[in-house]
Every structure is written in structure tokens, then in C-alpha cells.
Design a protein around this motif. Sequence first.
Motif, PDB file in Angstrom:
ATOM      1  N   LYS A  10      35.365  45.055  27.476  1.00 61.98           N
ATOM      2  CA  LYS A  10      36.398  46.016  27.114  1.00 61.98           C
ATOM      3  C   LYS A  10      37.415  46.185  28.245  1.00 61.98           C
ATOM      4  O   LYS A  10      38.630  46.248  28.043  1.00 61.98           O
ATOM      5  N   LYS A  11      36.855  46.230  29.455  1.00 65.09           N
ATOM      6  CA  LYS A  11      37.725  46.369  30.616  1.00 65.09           C
ATOM      7  C   LYS A  11      38.620  45.151  30.763  1.00 65.09           C
ATOM      8  O   LYS A  11      39.826  45.258  31.087  1.00 65.09           O
ATOM      9  N   GLU A  13      39.664  43.175  28.321  1.00 59.33           N
ATOM     10  CA  GLU A  13      40.705  43.218  27.283  1.00 59.33           C
ATOM     11  C   GLU A  13      41.835  44.189  27.662  1.00 59.33           C
ATOM     12  O   GLU A  13      43.019  43.920  27.423  1.00 59.33           O
ATOM     13  N   ASP A  14      41.445  45.291  28.236  1.00 58.27           N
ATOM     14  CA  ASP A  14      42.479  46.255  28.674  1.00 58.27           C
ATOM     15  C   ASP A  14      43.379  45.649  29.745  1.00 58.27           C
ATOM     16  O   ASP A  14      44.614  45.833  29.734  1.00 58.27           O
ATOM     17  N   LYS A  18      47.424  44.961  29.644  1.00 61.58           N
ATOM     18  CA  LYS A  18      48.338  45.421  30.684  1.00 61.58           C
ATOM     19  C   LYS A  18      49.156  44.265  31.241  1.00 61.58           C
ATOM     20  O   LYS A  18      50.356  44.390  31.510  1.00 61.58           O
TER      21      LYS A  18
END
Length: 478
Positions: A10-11, A13-14, A18
Motif C-alpha cells: 500500500k505504501k 502504491e502511494d 505521488k
Amino acid sequence: MSSTLEALKKKREDLKAKLMRRKEITGIGVGESKSLSLKLEVSSSPIPPVSVPSQSVSSTSTGIKLEDGSPPLPIPKNPVNAGSQSISDGTESRKRKREESDSEQDGPAAAVKQSAVKSEKEDEVVDLSLENLLSSTSFKEQESKEMGQEIHDLLSMPTAKEKSIKEAFKSKGGTVHEFCSHGTRDECKKVSGMPDCNKLHFKRIINKHTDESLGDCSFLNTCFHMDTCKYVHYEVEERSKSGEEDKTAGPVALQRMNSKSGASVMTPPQWVQCDLRSMDFEVLGKFSVIMADPPWDIHMELPYGTMQDDEMRKLNVPLMQDEGCIFLWVTGRAMELGRECLQLWGYKQVEELIWVKTNQLQRLIRTGRTGHWLNHGKEHCLCGVKGNPDNFNKGLDCDVIVAEVRQTSHKPDEIYGLIERLSPGTRKIELFGRMHNIQPNWVTLGNQLDGVHLVEPETIKRYQEKYPDNNALKAPQK
């Protein structure tokens, strides 16, 4: 363990999102973003613990010696600097890659921009050359300009008549005198030490009622109460050619004329205290110019006596002149009466002078002493001609005089210079004058003058025969 992997995904993908947003904003290349994402992915993966066998380490000057017999590891001379150097090299390489990618992407745009700038510069050069070409004078314009300059020079050259008039009015014998900055002659001798100063000086007027401790009068020579004013007044000192005072001589300006030099002889001022309604004008002779400032009855309260309209019409003005001109001051309702009097006396009106009144600050008078509806800030002087005089200089002055207002009914002194230029050196007479009106070459008549002062022998003889008691305020004996 699975929850930790999901959190890392998840991190990741974030971070990818960005990076994509940053790419859209800053325009970073796709290859660089992929390398950055791979690095982040490797760094974010879990690192298994590594077990290192315990070894005894002994420090030497050449490196680190292990106990298991392995060769010693070399020690970098400056490990901190080496690490920073490697970091800076990586940064510079990334910058170069970014610049290369930017140049690859912006290559066509930069070329277009450079071509646009180049075309703009070429347009500016063309515009400048066109402007210089249009602003330059043509041969025809240059020829026309030279012709206009020649015409201007030709018109500005004085004519023979103008030269002759200039010579006629040119001062003879250095008649223009400069006033001495020291004031009186005594002060000039005391300060400069010069016994004979050629400049004009002033002379103190000390009367019986004068108090010298009060100082000088602020009105100078325009004081209206010199007969009672206790302050010190001054007058121009009259001196002869020898440098000594000559009380019998006339003003300095009169001594410049000499009949042998061909210039007109100017006589000193003359005046007669008389009643113009009964005065016999034959004793005075003929005159070339007449000027009159009658006390018209303008139906207003005035500080002097006035004359009735019929008395003005009956004045024996035609007896003083066979041919010449007259200057008649009029105001208010007297303007039409003055024109009527000119016609009755045998004159034809040819001009009209206007005196525009100003105050001491050279501003227009807005609170005049006369006027029923509007305050009068000007006065008129009618100019009439009798006969066909041929000794007048026409076209020298204009018909407007702008001068300061002084005491009541005191006309501007500029009128005397105008008349003298119009008819230089001739005999002139002024009617209804006062002591401030006396002028060289003029005979002044009026009931407010101080006695009788005549200098022409023939005129004195005729006057004494007509007025043996020297009193012209009453009618002469028949």
C-alpha cells in the motif's frame, strides 16, 4: 507477516501515485521515475537478519586483521569523505540524466523558440531601418527648408525706413546714464573714494518738517504727502558737465540735445495754472500734439470737480492746432461724448488706445474705482487727426498699454514715450494736467498746477501782455 507485506504494498502504491503527480508537474522522465520506484521497492523489501560469526579484530596500521587467518581488510583513508563523494557523484549523474531527458523532450520547442526570437530581432532591424528611412528629409524638403530660411533672413533684415527711424531715435552723446549703487554722492565718495563719479546720484530732500531719525520714506518718489511727510525723500541730482550742481539747469536728459548736431532740441517742461474754460490759448502758439484728460461728469462721486458736457463742447481746442493729432482720455458714459467733442473740434477719430490697469504685483485690477455694473479695469484714449500731418512716425507702437495704477486720475507715463516716438521733437500741450504730468517739450495747463513757468521768450512776452497780473485763473482783460 502477511499484514506487513500488505502495508508495504500500500505504501509503495502511494509513493507511485505521488511520483506520477510530481512527474506531471515537474516533467521528470519516465525512465528516471522507474529507477526511483525500483530503488524504493528494493529498499522497502524486508531484509533478513544476517548472522556474522564473532571474530577478534585487531587494528593495525594497514587494515583490519582477522583471527581466522584471512588477509587484512584495507581501511579507507577518509571513509566519511569517500561516502560523501559517492553521494555527490550519484546526485550529479542524476542531474545530468535529468538535463539530457529535458533537452530531449524540449528540443523541438527550444528550436521553435530560438527561431521566433531570431525572427523578432530581424523584424526590429527592418523596422528601425524603415523608420530611419522615413524620418530622413528628402531632397525636395531640404530645398524647401533652405528656401524658407532665405526668405526668413530676407524678411528679418531691417528696411531703409526702419534704419532711419532707429537713427532718429538713437541717443546722442551717451544720454543713457546708470544710477550709482551708493545712492547719494556723499555716500559714493565715502565708500568708493572716487571724487568724480559719472553715474547718476540721488539728493536728499530735507524740509522743515522732516525728521531724519525716522529714516527714508517707503513710498520713495511716489509719496502723495511730501509736503507733510516727516520721512526723508529723494530726488535725482542735476549736475552740469563740470560736475558741479546747477540748480538753474534743466533735467539731465534735456542737456543732451544740440541744434548743431542735427537732433531735435527739447525744451524744459512748461506749465500754466489757469482756468481752461476762459484761457486765451493764442498766447501759447500752435502745437503738433494735444492730450487732454478732462474731468468728465460720469455721474459718480469723485475726489475732484467735474465739468458739464456743454462746457466740454465749448472748449476752444481748435485754436491750438491747425493740423496734428489729439489724444482724449474717456471713460464710462464719456466715451460717446468724447467722440462727439472730437467731431465738433474738427477731428476725425482714427485709433483708440486702451490702458489695462495693474496693481503693484502686476496683476489685473479687479476692484476699479469706476463702473456702475462692472468694475472698470481699463480706460480708453481716443486718437483723432486734424488736417493731413506728414511728420508722424506711424506703426511704431501698439494700441494697448499695460501699466500700474497710481493716484486718482494719474495716467500712465508710457503714454508720453508713445507720443514722443510718434512725433519726436515737436511742441505738445496737455490739458487738465497736474504737477506729475509736466514733461520736456510739453506745456501743461490746469487749475491744480503751481503757478506759471514758461521758458520760451515769445510765449513769455505774449503771456505777460495778455495777463499782466500773471493770473490766468480769471478771464483776461479785453
